[in-house]
Design a protein around this motif. Structure first.
Motif: not given
Length: 243
Positions: A230-235
């Motif tokens: 999965g793509l990491r969520a943006l901070p």
């Protein structure tokens, strides 16, 4: 106790995704059919997902029929089943895509998953766009070009460039335990599309039954490894407060 999973350095180095490849889970009865076995593995797989930080992410999986259809998740809560030359909306009472063997997305904070037990899980990462894909590719799926279709869909849907992609092959069955080296064919297909960075674990699932499940070596009575990415969520950016 160390959880039974592995990760791949090439995907970790990309820095944009979370991923995992689970191993054999001790103490699970795998003498039942696939659906029942997956129920038995669910708690352990959830624990591993929590450990890598994706436990609360929606999980999208494929039905896996040894075909070459690719599902596209291009907005959360929306998904399309894709057939080369034929596209239509898919009704999704669950998060499993019927008739598909691969999934691609450009959405953050969701996980893509496939289950394997000799077939290869092929992770595709485009750090530039960014976008990711995951394909279930055994002998038949490789012959039908499921990974090729996934890469082409990433090009068409997200503007991905093969030369910027990273491809990682999971452990899978290999000669002499299987007569066809489909991992080598997957690599050839990726190179033909212009992918330059291809990594192969080089590990045979049938060679180490203490670590992996093998459908062929265990004559169909076996579990499944979960491949997930999965793509990491943006901070979340905090708004500055003017005093």
């Amino acid at each position: 106790m160390q959880l039974p999973f592995e990760q791949f350095s090439a995907l970790s180095a990309a820095g944009i995704c979370r991923h995992v490849f689970t191993q054999r889970i001790p103490g699970i009865d795998v003498s039942h059919d696939k659906a029942e076995v997956l129920k038995g593995l669910d708690a352990a797989h959830r624990e591993i997902c929590n450990a890598i930080g994706v436990g609360d992410w929606p999980l999208f999986t494929a039905e896996q029929i040894h075909g070459n259809k690719i599902a596209v998740v291009d907005e959360v809560g929306s998904a399309l089943r894709v057939d080369r030359g034929r596209r239509g909306a898919a009704s999704l009472p669950s998060r499993e895509f019927p008739g598909c063997d691969g999934i691609i997305t450009n959405q953050r904070g969701i996980a893509l998953g496939v289950y394997v037990a000799d077939c290869c899980a092929v992770y595709i990462v485009d750090p530039r766009t960014p976008a990711i894909g995951l394909a279930h590719s055994g002998r038949k799926g490789t012959e039908l070009g499921v990974v090729t279709n996934a890469i082409r869909e990433m090009i068409d849907r997200f503007g991905s460039v093969p030369a910027s992609m990273i491809v990682q092959l999971s452990p899978c069955i290999r000669p002499p335990h299987y007569q066809v080296d489909f991992a080598a064919e997957i690599i050839r297909q990726c190179r033909a599309l212009g992918v330059k960075e291809i990594h192969d674990s080089g590990v045979c699932t049938a060679c180490d039954l203490n670590r992996y499940y093998s459908y062929r070596a265990e004559k169909g009575k076996t579990g499944r490894m979960l491949a997930l990415i999965g793509l990491r969520a943006l901070p979340i950016r905090q708004k500055s407060v003017r005093l």
